[in-house]
Write a protein that holds these residues in place. Structure first.
Motif, short mmCIF file in Angstrom:
data_model
loop_
_atom_site.label_atom_id
_atom_site.label_comp_id
_atom_site.label_asym_id
_atom_site.label_seq_id
_atom_site.Cartn_x
_atom_site.Cartn_y
_atom_site.Cartn_z
N ALA A 534 0.83 -1.21 0.00
CA ALA A 534 0.00 0.00 0.00
C ALA A 534 0.86 1.26 0.00
N TYR A 535 1.94 1.23 0.75
CA TYR A 535 2.84 2.38 0.85
C TYR A 535 3.52 2.63 -0.49
N THR A 536 4.02 1.57 -1.11
CA THR A 536 4.76 1.72 -2.37
C THR A 536 3.86 2.11 -3.53
N ASP A 537 2.65 1.53 -3.55
CA ASP A 537 1.78 1.74 -4.71
C ASP A 537 0.77 2.87 -4.54
N GLY A 538 0.71 3.48 -3.35
CA GLY A 538 0.02 4.75 -3.27
C GLY A 538 -1.34 4.79 -2.63
N LEU A 539 -1.71 3.82 -1.78
CA LEU A 539 -2.92 4.01 -0.98
C LEU A 539 -2.61 5.04 0.11
N THR A 569 -1.46 -8.76 -8.08
CA THR A 569 -1.85 -7.36 -8.16
C THR A 569 -3.36 -7.22 -7.98
N LEU A 570 -3.74 -6.35 -7.05
CA LEU A 570 -5.15 -6.06 -6.80
C LEU A 570 -5.49 -4.72 -7.45
N ASN A 571 -6.68 -4.65 -8.04
CA ASN A 571 -7.17 -3.38 -8.55
C ASN A 571 -8.11 -2.80 -7.50
N VAL A 572 -7.62 -1.76 -6.85
CA VAL A 572 -8.33 -1.19 -5.71
C VAL A 572 -8.98 0.13 -6.13
N LEU A 573 -10.30 0.21 -5.95
CA LEU A 573 -11.03 1.44 -6.23
C LEU A 573 -11.28 2.17 -4.93
N LEU A 579 -13.30 12.01 -5.04
CA LEU A 579 -12.96 11.60 -6.40
C LEU A 579 -12.62 10.11 -6.41
N LEU A 580 -13.06 9.40 -7.47
CA LEU A 580 -12.78 7.97 -7.58
C LEU A 580 -11.42 7.77 -8.24
N ARG A 581 -10.63 6.85 -7.63
CA ARG A 581 -9.31 6.52 -8.19
C ARG A 581 -9.16 5.01 -8.19
N LYS A 582 -8.65 4.47 -9.29
CA LYS A 582 -8.35 3.04 -9.37
C LYS A 582 -6.85 2.89 -9.22
N ILE A 583 -6.43 2.11 -8.20
CA ILE A 583 -5.00 2.00 -7.87
C ILE A 583 -4.60 0.53 -7.89
N PRO A 584 -3.71 0.13 -8.79
CA PRO A 584 -3.20 -1.25 -8.76
C PRO A 584 -2.17 -1.40 -7.64
N VAL A 585 -2.34 -2.43 -6.83
CA VAL A 585 -1.46 -2.66 -5.69
C VAL A 585 -0.93 -4.09 -5.76
N THR A 586 0.39 -4.25 -5.80
CA THR A 586 1.01 -5.57 -5.88
C THR A 586 1.45 -6.02 -4.50
N LEU A 587 0.89 -7.14 -4.05
CA LEU A 587 1.10 -7.60 -2.68
C LEU A 587 2.54 -8.04 -2.45
N THR A 588 3.04 -7.75 -1.27
CA THR A 588 4.42 -8.06 -0.88
C THR A 588 4.41 -9.15 0.19
N PRO A 589 5.57 -9.75 0.50
CA PRO A 589 5.62 -10.73 1.59
C PRO A 589 5.28 -10.11 2.93
N ASN A 590 4.72 -10.91 3.81
CA ASN A 590 4.37 -10.46 5.15
C ASN A 590 5.63 -10.27 5.97
#
Length: 618
Positions: A534-539, A569-573, A579-590
């Protein structure tokens, strides 16, 4: 002060609550209180309409003009503290003051506010009376409160002072509301005068909270010292059990130093719906706990942990202290790099005391230690802020957390507790169990509090620790205290035959890295973990997550992302500021660890002996 620094996860984010406490100048006056039979200042505290949440204060100054050269200047400057020792935040207590007036020889004199917390009274008279009101509607251990049920006074937020009169004897006259019968405080009562108390100086007054009302009271004797417990709140408890267990905790705490410096000690306990914590004082403490504190064994042990923490402060902080923690500047921040010792090592002792008193088994204590390490190592801020920096920045960071604090800070309570454990182990290992952290605390108490009657510097503390350990402690101080670098934990645990192991299950489940609130059936981001997907991909904090891969999200985000794989990769709306934004987020190891202390293979007799010494196993 105690803030329970055990860290809890919400999804991936650690949030911590710190139970805050007071530190004041270690005065010999509580040990051998001189007579204040001729007070230079008398405070009269009343509450004629408690339902309005106001205290009325009258401050009578006699011979004040001579003492403060007011005859030369033609005025007196009267001040309200801006903070209370042990709670390291400027709280601006003057914001609650109103209706300030002054008279001299019974006649009104001019007064005006000259700064945020100071009033100037224009007089050269020797007999001045000041009156003001204090709004009191915040029931915490560091603020005032009065209502139809009871009154609680934090002296720093109630009583004003004059710089030149801080060291003269004073008296406090409490006038309880008409239906109230009791007052509980650590102040010395004046013989033959109801609800009248005295102190040799302003510092001791600040260090003595006051509870007023119809609270229940019980007592016990520990280490030859009478103790009083004042219980406010509608709560059920087993008085005999509490008496016995208070005594066990207090006597186990006193064994650390081997000497009890108080003539008497007072616990003020507030049972409230929410919140908790404590604030320590020279010969008293205020504890806040839930009304169900005694309803289960887990809750009961938690309460005893709070008791142990605040009670041990009567030595560590109130008498064993860094130089910055007394005498105090009540108008400004009082900085130290050593809150990790004063507060954090008190957190270490709270559990160690319960182990010694028999409330914790050795196995339980080991789990507490491992959980403490898990807590700090799972917080990203542990690699950003050192324990010394955390102590110094308490005034601007520790008491003012925001959504990014877990990424950039570490609590001096939680890391300090871990450091206390490690220092204890380092001392034990350095001299084959002949000395421990107790010996260090005893040396500091005898050398600086009793002999030199002052606090110690950072260098003096380090020198004392190394002398007690019988060896250099470079790794402990240079890495553990003064840097944010990883600690080699097993260097400390190996001498007692243990190893620290990460037992977190290794899965391929992906890691998102957000904390969320599900209020109102929505998933709103409240925190974002540094380095996470989330941090890297911009949530962002404040984003309302509407859907994941086109599936509507309500309060079920955890379920929707469970079992997703690392690299997926999750497509998060999200709804961001409307404003609506669609943000792709690629999951990382725990990245989250779960540490346990486990025995080393082939433990030697020497390791076993040191283990038993450490955990008080006979």
């Amino acid at each position: 002060m105690k803030k329970n620094a055990r860290l809890l996860y919400l999804l991936t984010v650690w949030t911590f609550f710190i139970f805050l406490s007071s530190t004041a100048k270690p005065l010999s006056t509580n040990d051998e209180t001189p007579s204040a039979a001729s007070p230079g200042i008398t405070y009269v505290l009343s509450m004629p309409e408690p339902q309005t949440h106001y205290f009325d204060v009258e401050m009578q100054l006699k011979n004040s003009a001579t003492a403060t050269n007011a005859k030369k200047n033609g005025y007196l400057d009267i001040k309200m503290p801006v903070w209370t020792p042990g709670s390291y935040l400027i709280r601006e207590y003057a914001k609650n003051v109103e209706a300030f007036t002054a008279t001299a020889a019974g006649k009104p004199v001019k007064s005006e506010k000259i700064r945020k917390n100071a009033w100037r009274v224009y007089t050269a008279d020797d007999n001045v009376t000041i009156r003001y009101r204090v709004y009191a509607n915040e029931l915490t251990v560091r603020t005032n409160f009065v209502d139809a049920d009871h009154g609680y006074v934090t002296p720093a937020s109630t009583f004003m002072y004059h710089d030149a009169l801080k060291t003269i004897p004073l008296r406090v006259v409490v006038q309880p509301y008409k239906s109230w019968k009791y007052v509980a405080t650590g102040l010395e009562p004046v013989a033959g005068a109801n609800f009248t108390y005295e102190a040799p100086d302003f510092d001791l007054l600040v260090d003595s909270p006051i509870e007023i009302g119809n609270h229940r009271t019980f007592g016990f004797t520990a280490s030859g010292v009478p103790h009083t417990v004042a219980m406010f709140g509608d709560v059920e408890y087993d008085e005999k059990r509490l008496q016995a267990d208070y005594k066990r905790v207090c006597e186990a705490a006193a064994m650390v130093i081997g000497e009890h410096p108080c003539k008497h000690y007072t616990f003020i306990v507030h049972h409230i719906p929410t919140g908790g914590g404590g604030l320590e004082h020279l010969n008293s403490t205020t504890l806040e706990t839930y009304r169900n504190a005694y309803s289960t064994e887990a809750n009961y042990k938690g309460f005893l942990t709070l008791v142990a923490h605040e009670y041990f402060h009567l030595w560590n902080v109130k008498r064993i202290r860094p130089v910055a923690l007394g005498p105090f500047d009540y108008e400004n921040e009082n900085y130290t790099h050593m809150l990790w010792l004063s507060e954090g090592c008190t957190s270490f002792y709270e559990d160690y005391i319960l182990r010694r008193a028999g409330f914790h088994s050795p196995e339980t204590y080991l789990n507490i230690v491992a959980n403490d390490i898990t807590g700090i190592e799972n917080q990203p801020g542990v690699r950003v802020q050192s324990a010394a920096e955390s102590s110094w920045d308490a005034w601007i960071k520790g008491y003012r957390p925001n959504e990014n604090s877990n990424n950039t800070t570490i609590s001096y309570y939680s890391k300090g507790s871990v450091l206390g454990t490690l220092l204890n182990l380092a001392i034990l290992a350095g001299n084959n169990g002949e000395r421990s952290m107790d010996d260090l605390m005893r040396f500091l108490y005898n050398e600086y509090y009793k002999k030199q009657k002052r606090g110690f510097t950072d260098d003096e503390f380090r020198k004392a620790a190394e002398q007690t350990a019988g060896r250099s402690l470079d790794d402990f101080f240079n890495i553990g205290v003064n840097s944010a670098d990883p600690i080699s934990y097993n260097t400390y645990f190996e001498p007692v035959g243990l190893q620290l192991t990460n037992v977190a299950s290794k899965t391929q489940d992906g890691f998102l890295g957000v904390g969320v609130s599900t209020a109102g059936g929505k998933s709103t981001v409240t925190s974002v973990r540094r380095g996470s997907a989330a941090y890297t991909d911009g949530l962002n904090v404040g984003d309302e997550i509407l859907s994941v891969d086109s599936v509507r999200v309500g309060d079920d985000l955890l379920r929707l992302i469970s079992n997703r794989q690392v690299g997926e990769t999750l497509n998060v709306l999200v709804n961001r500021s409307g404003l609506l934004r669609k943000i792709p987020v690629t999951l990382t190891p725990n990245p989250l660890a779960s540490y346990r202390l486990t025995p080393l293979p082939n433990v030697t007799a020497a390791q076993k002996a040191l283990y038993n010494k450490w955990l008080y196993i006979k």
